[in-house]
Scaffold this motif. Structure first.
Motif, short mmCIF file in Angstrom:
data_model
loop_
_atom_site.label_atom_id
_atom_site.label_comp_id
_atom_site.label_asym_id
_atom_site.label_seq_id
_atom_site.Cartn_x
_atom_site.Cartn_y
_atom_site.Cartn_z
N ILE A 67 1.62 5.73 6.22
CA ILE A 67 1.26 4.37 5.78
C ILE A 67 0.64 4.39 4.39
O ILE A 67 0.92 3.54 3.54
CB ILE A 67 0.30 3.71 6.79
N ILE A 68 -0.20 5.39 4.13
CA ILE A 68 -0.92 5.43 2.85
C ILE A 68 0.03 5.49 1.67
O ILE A 68 -0.08 4.68 0.73
CB ILE A 68 -1.91 6.61 2.85
N LEU B 100 4.26 0.20 -2.38
CA LEU B 100 4.36 -1.26 -2.41
C LEU B 100 3.43 -1.85 -3.48
O LEU B 100 3.80 -2.81 -4.17
CB LEU B 100 4.02 -1.84 -1.03
N TYR B 101 2.25 -1.28 -3.56
CA TYR B 101 1.28 -1.72 -4.57
C TYR B 101 1.84 -1.53 -5.97
O TYR B 101 1.79 -2.43 -6.81
CB TYR B 101 -0.02 -0.92 -4.38
N TYR B 102 2.45 -0.40 -6.20
CA TYR B 102 3.02 -0.11 -7.52
C TYR B 102 4.21 -1.03 -7.82
O TYR B 102 4.32 -1.57 -8.93
CB TYR B 102 3.47 1.35 -7.58
N LEU B 103 5.09 -1.21 -6.81
CA LEU B 103 6.25 -2.06 -7.01
C LEU B 103 5.84 -3.51 -7.28
O LEU B 103 6.42 -4.19 -8.14
CB LEU B 103 7.18 -1.99 -5.79
N TYR B 104 4.85 -3.99 -6.52
CA TYR B 104 4.40 -5.38 -6.69
C TYR B 104 3.80 -5.59 -8.08
O TYR B 104 4.15 -6.54 -8.77
CB TYR B 104 3.37 -5.73 -5.61
#
Length: 376
Positions: free
Chosen positions: A6-7, A13-17
Motif C-alpha cells: 500500500i505504501i 498515486l501521490y506523485y501521479l496526482y
C-alpha cells in the motif's frame, strides 16, 4: 505484506496526482474582473469576479490576486497597500465544471482612473504545499470623478460674480437668431425695427432675438505645488472647483473650455479641452479631470500663459464675451505677472485661489478679480 504494498502505491498515486495537477490545473480556467458603473468620489460601486473551471479536475484552493490604485477601497479581508497600489487577494475552491461569481463592494475614496490589467492565479492541490502560478489578462477600468464643492465654501461675493456672468449672457442678443416680434421702446435702436411688421400693425415693432451663443468661459487649472509644505488635498480642491464651475456654467448653457498643466495618466499629455456646453461635454471634462495624475511633473503655468493663452487672447482682444477664470493655489511671481498681462489684454481675469487658513493671501493688483476659496 499488504501494508508494504500500500505504501508505494500511495506514493505513486501521490506523485501521479501532483504531476497531473501541476500540468493541467490552469487549463480551461478563466478569471474575469469587471467594475460597475463609474462614480463620483465618496460614492460606492462594485467589482465583479467571475471564476470558471471548465474541466473535470477540481481546484481545491485557488488564490486570485490583483492590484488597484490605493484610492479605491475594496472590501476584502486580505488587502495590503504597497506604495501607490493595493494588493487584493481573494480565495476560491472550485469543483469540476464549476463557475463562481463574487461581487466585492468598492468605495471610491479618491478621484482617479483605475485599471486592472491582469490577475495572478495561484493554485494548490488537495495536498497543499506547492504553489502553481499563471496570469490572466484583464481589461477593466473605473472612473472616480471629482465631486463638486458645496455652496458654503463660497462667499457672497463669489456667488454674485457667478450670477453676473450668467446675467451678462442674457443681456447680449445674437442678431442672427430670430425669436419673435415685440413692441418698440425708447431703449431700442432704429436698426432693430421690423418695418414690415410696423406697416402691418400701424405701431412700431422690433425683432426679438435669442441670447448670444458666443459667450465662452475659459477655465485655467494650475496644479503646481503652492509651497514646499502644503496639504496635498489642496490641489484636489482646485480640481473639484473646476468640476463645480463646469457643472454650473453648462447648466446655464454657457460654453466651457479647459486648459491645464495637469497631465493625463494614460497619455501623459497636458489637458486641453475645446469649448462646449452639452452634457457630453461636461462628462468629457469630468473624465479628463479624473485622469489627471498629480505624481507627474508639470511645467510652470506661466509658460502656458505665454505660449498659448495670451497669444489666443490677443487675437480675440476686441471681443468682450470671453471670461478667463484661473484656479490656482500657487501664487508665485511669474504666475501673477502672466495673469496680470492676460487681464490687461482681455479687460479682466478672475482668479480663484483655494487656500488653507495658515497660507498667505497675495491679492494681485490691476484688473484681476481675486477670490479666496476656503480649504477645510
Amino acid at each position: 505484506m499488504q501494508i508494504i504494498l500500500i505504501i508505494p502505491i500511495v506514493f505513486i498515486l501521490y506523485y501521479l496526482y501532483r504531476t497531473y495537477f501541476g500540468r493541467n490545473w490552469s487549463d480551461n480556467l478563466s478569471a474575469t474582473l469587471s467594475f460597475g458603473s463609474n462614480i463620483v468620489e465618496g460614492n460606492d460601486t462594485e467589482l465583479k469576479e467571475v471564476i470558471s473551471n471548465r474541466k473535470w479536475l477540481g481546484i481545491p484552493f485557488l488564490e486570485v490576486r490583483f492590484q488597484v490604485g490605493k484610492g479605491l477601497e475594496v472590501e476584502n479581508g486580505q488587502n495590503v497597500t504597497v506604495s501607490d497600489r493595493t494588493n487584493i487577494t481573494d480565495i476560491f475552491s472550485l469543483k469540476k465544471y464549476e463557475k463562481i461569481t463574487r461581487t466585492l463592494p468598492v468605495h471610491g475614496q479618491k478621484r482617479g482612473y483605475y485599471e486592472v490589467l491582469s490577475t495572478s492565479l495561484v493554485g494548490y492541490d488537495m495536498i497543499g504545499g506547492v504553489e502553481h502560478y499563471t496570469l490572466r489578462d484583464q481589461n477593466t477600468s473605473l472612473y472616480v470623478f471629482p465631486k463638486t464643492l458645496s455652496s458654503d465654501r463660497f462667499d457672497v461675493s463669489f456667488s454674485k460674480m457667478l450670477g453676473d456672468i450668467v446675467t451678462r449672457r442674457f443681456l447680449q442678443e445674437d442678431v442672427f437668431t430670430f425669436r419673435g416680434i415685440r413692441d418698440y421702446t425708447t431703449q431700442d435702436t432704429v436698426s432693430s425695427i421690423n418695418w414690415k411688421a410696423t406697416a402691418a400693425s400701424g405701431d412700431f415693432k422690433v425683432n426679438l432675438h435669442d441670447p448670444t451663443s458666443s459667450q465662452e468661459i475659459v477655465l485655467i487649472l494650475n496644479v503646481e505645488d503652492p509651497s514646499v509644505l502644503y496639504d496635498s488635498d489642496l490641489i484636489e480642491d482646485s480640481i473639484r472647483l473646476i468640476m463645480s464651475l463646469t457643472s454650473f456654467f453648462i447648466s446655464k448653457q454657457i460654453p466651457v473650455r479647459l486648459i491645464s498643466n495637469g497631465k493625463d495618466i494614460i497619455t501623459s499629455e497636458e489637458i486641453r479641452i475645446s469649448s462646449g456646453n452639452s452634457d457630453d461635454h461636461r462628462h468629457r471634462i469630468a473624465m479628463d479631470l479624473a485622469r489627471i495624475d498629480l505624481t507627474k511633473s508639470v511645467r510652470p503655468m506661466s509658460e502656458i500663459f505665454e505660449e498659448l493663452i495670451i497669444p489666443s487672447a490677443k487675437l480675440r482682444a476686441d471681443q468682450t464675451d470671453v471670461t478667463y477664470m484661473l484656479v490656482s493655489s500657487c501664487q508665485r511671481d511669474d504666475i501673477i505677472k502672466a495673469a496680470g498681462e492676460l487681464a490687461d489684454i482681455n479687460g479682466s481675469l478672475i482668479w480663484l485661489c483655494p487656500l488653507t487658513p495658515s497660507m498667505e493671501e497675495r491679492v494681485p493688483e490691476g484688473k484681476i478679480h481675486f477670490y479666496k476659496i476656503k480649504h477645510e
